[in-house]
Write a protein that holds these residues in place. Structure first.
Motif, PDB file in Angstrom:
ATOM      1  N   THR A  58      -2.259   4.718  -2.889  1.00 24.76           N
ATOM      2  CA  THR A  58      -3.289   3.578  -2.914  1.00 24.76           C
ATOM      3  C   THR A  58      -3.275   3.112  -1.331  1.00 24.76           C
ATOM      4  N   PRO A  59      -4.189   3.848  -0.665  1.00 24.05           N
ATOM      5  CA  PRO A  59      -4.343   3.497   0.665  1.00 24.05           C
ATOM      6  C   PRO A  59      -5.110   2.553   1.125  1.00 24.05           C
ATOM      7  N   TRP A  60      -5.930   2.003   0.130  1.00 21.75           N
ATOM      8  CA  TRP A  60      -6.790   0.573   0.260  1.00 21.75           C
ATOM      9  C   TRP A  60      -6.178  -0.409  -0.761  1.00 21.75           C
ATOM     10  N   LEU A 116       0.938  -1.257  -0.080  1.00 21.55           N
ATOM     11  CA  LEU A 116       0.021  -0.120   0.251  1.00 21.55           C
ATOM     12  C   LEU A 116       0.838   1.198  -0.034  1.00 21.55           C
TER      13      LEU A 116
END
Ligand code: SF4
Ligand code: SF4
Ligand code: SF4
Lengths: 612, 268
Positions: free
Chosen positions: A42-44, A38
């Protein structure tokens, strides 16, 4: 228990669970950085896209079957209701565990109960999932209690069943759609093909579809694993239901695209559009059409494979909407780290194992239980027969299997612990103050250089020139490494960034702008920096470098000129009693490549050094 | 502390010296040598320990990026526990003690501002807080980055003052500036405004293509406010369906029973 299929399948599940256990240790002791791919862009990732978004949708079978059997009284699906509800319970358990892995501060998860933000879709999802997990636990309880001495409690729970079921359906409606609501606030991230104001409704309807096909998968897989007669009549019925539900979803989705005028976008040939087509084909179109054919509904393989195909497609849909489609906006591709896959698979594997455990001991599916019990009794009663293959591979009975399983688990755990990524500490350049200048330690090893900061500053243009070396925009905010200016070991280099200028001035045609029309092109007649950068020369910075024929000495000269004079002087100082300070070996370990090269090149200097 | 504090950045005046970055690091006690950026993240220079950055664009354009302190912040509206907060004065701040680490705020911010401490087992979300604690305590009268700027490319005041100043500049040199105040209306307005001679849409995800002047939080709220009705509605529908179906079955059973008993009578 001569069921090799089941044994191998369980073994695989134990291995996956063991691997995940090892990765879990890394995840919780070192953080998300080492254990995931991550990033701030793109934190998820997989854990949200698959475990949470996909997991909740996959577990939709629970509320769909509860409605079909207990509200609509379609009694022929009765056999599927209990397994579906058990799967839902385990599925939501898996979602909760997956979430614990993904949250940065999992020990604060209970905060959702006391700090409320009713404007957040995630807040609603959190509450619904929490409540629904409780509801599911209550729905599963009768199954567990049925064949125990606690008959009073059992009857109490059975009475409670109906209101609980209805509550469960209400909660599911809310959070299945709220997962779609969560994406509504990101029109700038989610690709237009997936983004729609109808996302909540679409998520809800697709959850119903997924619920039905998931029950089909589950029923076919268990009957295959336990070598049981598949319940064809029920499966065919489910297949019909699925086909109708999928058709509804298809119409909704297409209508929605039409309404937004995005239909043309589907066929624009971009990879995201193709991904969308693939997703729709897998999840909806193919199963919808084929399951509508009676011939397919009579075939076990047909139903099994189409249901799997649809499940795959819908999971892909959740992953696309919550992550993959957003590459469109972020232009950064994310591929999960192996550790992320390990955790996701491990959680699923653990759930499958718990499912088997309960299914083999409690009346989830009475036929199944009877068969398992009969097998076990027969096995334990029968004198051990000679079955070479079975004895080597399977052991006899569950006791031996348990041993093998735990061995596999520990093996995977051990393997995982050696393969798990380790955090690498960030190494900072440590500066040690020396007289008038600094000795810098470079890198982790014992490597030092003498660095005269003031001299560098003066030559680069005084107090305004800091940015020349300390460009904070560089990776990790470190100063420019020596080699950027002292590029060559033996030759001096210009510190003027020629390449950057050529690029900024749009290529080769621009030579004349600085060099004039003189042929051949030489350095001497070129413009001085100040001729172009008249106003903005306030401070040298990484783009604008000071250039008044500034040459940086070669790396070797830079070092030698700074080090040797002082060393030679100190060596002469009798009070210090360090006559060897002037020797090359004082800095270059004798025998190293550097010293050999040096002594070969300058024998006279080396000798002088040794004498002093 | 003033109401609606606001920063106006004039891109044409920035020389890219990054004094603001250094000042921000100092006042917020951020390490000078932070961890290198995560692989796969947008290389704009922001990180958990670098809350403002200068993005270099061709032809010597320097664009400072920082949290916009939206008037209707998406990050605040999505935080399930209210760890992201809009202060009464305006700046958007973060409370580690409450945060779960779900990173929804990072997903929901249209400008990709909140950053995460990926390398920590006890990580926080980090971003510009408009120097709220120091301003509030009266320790400083303008944010550190503004005070540090050698060319006044970035200035500080109330939002109304800054808007007026921005419009004044646009009017004074119409040929120099793009005739737009970035942040005036976008996503419902922000408290960090820009005037510029190049387009600044690149500061938002997807080059600002999907950003309108409408604030973002109502997109969710339009659905969420219907939740209680949906909940009760679904309960009523399911309950009544059950009742109707159950009753029909009962009646049918009774009828069947009556028929059979009738036949029995007949037989006698
Ligand atoms: S710019 Fe992003 S982080 Fe800053 S207030 Fe707006 S939504 Fe929140
Ligand atoms: S990461 Fe923390 S601050 Fe951000 S939305 Fe989640 S709980 Fe709120
Ligand atoms: S306002 Fe304060 S926290 Fe924000 S960038 Fe400037 S110095 Fe940093």
């Amino acid at each position: 228990m001569d069921n090799r299929r089941l044994f191998l399948f369980k073994g695989l599940m134990w291995i996956l669970a063991g691997l995940a256990a090892a990765v879990a240790i890394v995840r919780f002791s070192l953080g998300l950085g080492v254990s995931t791919a991550l990033s701030d862009t793109t934190p998820w990732g997989l854990w949200i896209g698959f475990d949470v978004m996909g997991g909740v949708a996959l577990a939709a079978g629970g509320f769909v079957m509860a409605a079909v059997v207990h509200i609509f009284h379609r009694d022929r699906y009765h056999a599927a209701a209990r397994p579906a509800i058990l799967t839902a319970f385990l599925g939501y358990g898996a979602v909760a565990v997956g979430l614990l892995f993904d949250l940065g501060l999992p020990w604060n998860i209970w905060h959702a109960t006391i700090y409320w933000n009713i404007h957040s879709a995630l807040f609603e999802v959190a509450w619904c999932v929490m409540l629904y997990l409780t509801v599911l636990a209550l729905e599963v309880t009768p199954t567990i209690l049925e064949r125990t001495p606690f008959q009073k409690t059992y009857r109490f729970f059975v009475k409670l069943a109906l209101p609980i079921m209805i509550l469960g359906i209400m909660l599911s409606t809310l959070h299945q759609s709220s997962l779609g609501t969560m994406l509504l606030i990101m029109p700038f991230r989610v690709h237009p093909l997936w983004y729609s104001h109808l996302l909540p409704e679409l998520f809800f309807v697709s959850a119903i579809c997924l619920g039905i096909v998931m029950v089909m998968v589950e029923s076919t897989v268990t009957s295959w694993l336990y070598r049981r007669e598949p319940e064809m009549e029920m499966l065919a019925g489910l297949a019909r239901l699925a086909s109708i539900a999928l058709a509804c979803y298809f119409v909704m989705k297409m209508g929605d695209l039409l309404r937004q005028g995005k239909l043309a976008m589907v066929f624009d040939g971009s990879w995201l559009a193709n991904l969308f087509i693939a997703e729709m084909l897998l999840s909806t179109v193919i199963p919808m059409v084929l399951l509508a054919l009676p011939a397919v509904r009579r075939s076990f393989t047909g139903m099994w494979s189409l249901a799997c195909c649809s499940v795959l497609g819908f999971v892909l849909d959740r992953i696309n909407a919550s992550g993959l489609s957003q590459v469109w906006a972020t232009r950064r591709f994310y591929f999960p780290a192996w550790t992320e896959f390990a955790i996701s698979l491990g959680i699923v594997a653990a759930c499958v194992l718990v499912f088997f455990f309960i299914q083999e001991r409690f009346p989830v599916d009475p036929h199944g239980l009877a068969q398992v019990e009969a097998e076990r009794k027969a096995l334990e009663a029968a004198p051990p027969a000679f079955a070479p293959f079975a004895q080597v591979w399977l052991g006899e009975g569950w006791r031996k299997a348990a041993k093998v399983y735990s061995f596999l688990f520990v093996l995977a755990l051990a393997f995982g612990l050696t393969a798990a990524p380790k955090a690498e500490p960030v190494v900072n350049t440590r500066a040690v103050r020396a007289v008038g200048a600094s000795i810098l330690q470079i890198g982790p090893g014992p490597r030092y250089v003498y660095f005269d900061h003031k001299k560098h500053q003066d030559e680069a243009g005084g107090s305004k020139s800091c940015a020349l070396c300390h460009h904070l925009h560089q990776k990790g905010d470190v100063g420019t490494p020596c080699v950027v200016c002292h590029e060559n070991m033996f030759l001096r280099t210009s510190i003027f960034n020629h390449e950057a200028h050529v690029a900024d001035l749009h290529g080769n045609a621009s030579c004349v702008q600085c060099h004039g029309k003189s042929e051949p092109i030489r350095v001497a007649p070129a413009k001085k920096c100040s001729q172009c950068h008249d106003k903005d020369m306030m401070a040298a910075n990484p783009v604008v470098k000071v250039f008044d024929s500034k040459w940086a000495p070669s790396y070797k000269d830079a070092m030698h000129k700074m080090c040797i004079p002082c060393h030679v002087e100190k060596a002469k100082d009798a009070a210090l009693k360090l006559p060897n300070l002037g020797r090359c070996g004082a800095c270059h370990d004798s025998g190293t490549q550097a010293e050999k090269a040096y002594t070969a090149e300058f024998p006279e200097k080396t000798a002088a050094g040794e004498r002093s | 502390m003033i109401e609606n504090p606001c920063i106006l950045t004039d891109v044409t005046k920035c020389i890219g010296c990054e004094q603001c970055v250094v000042a921000c690091k100092k006042i917020n006690d951020l390490p000078a040598n932070g961890a290198p950026p995560r692989p796969g993240s947008t290389p704009d220079g922001l990180s958990a320990d670098r809350w403002t950055t200068v993005i270099r664009k061709p032809d010597n354009h320097f664009v400072r990026k920082q949290c916009r302190h939206c008037l209707e912040p998406a990050c605040v509206s999505v935080c399930p526990v209210g760890a992201m907060q809009k202060t009464p004065e305006g700046p958007v701040i973060y409370d580690k003690k409450i945060c779960l680490g779900c990173r929804y705020c990072m997903m929901a911010c249209p400008y990709g501002i909140p950053h995460y401490e990926w390398d920590s087992p006890n990580p926080s979300v980090r971003k510009c807080i408009l120097c709220y604690p120091s301003l509030k305590a009266g320790k400083i009268d303008k944010p550190a980055c503004v005070a540090a700027c050698p060319t006044q490319a970035t200035i500080f005041g109330t939002r109304d003052e800054m808007l007026a100043e921005a419009r004044k500049r646009l009017r004074a040199e119409p040929s120099k500036y793009v005739q737009k105040v970035w942040g005036e209306n976008q996503v419902g307005g922000t408290s960090v405004l820009y005037v510029s001679d190049i387009s600044l849409d690149f500061l938002a995800w997807g080059d600002g293509r999907e950003l309108s002047d409408k604030p973002l939080p109502p997109l969710t709220w339009a659905v969420l406010k219907a939740v209680p009705f949906e909940f009760v509605g679904m309960g009523v529908i399911m309950g009544s369906l059950y009742w109707i179906i159950e009753r029909r079955r009962k009646l049918m059973d009774e009828k069947a029973a009556a028929c059979t008993s009738g036949e029995d009578n007949h037989g006698q």
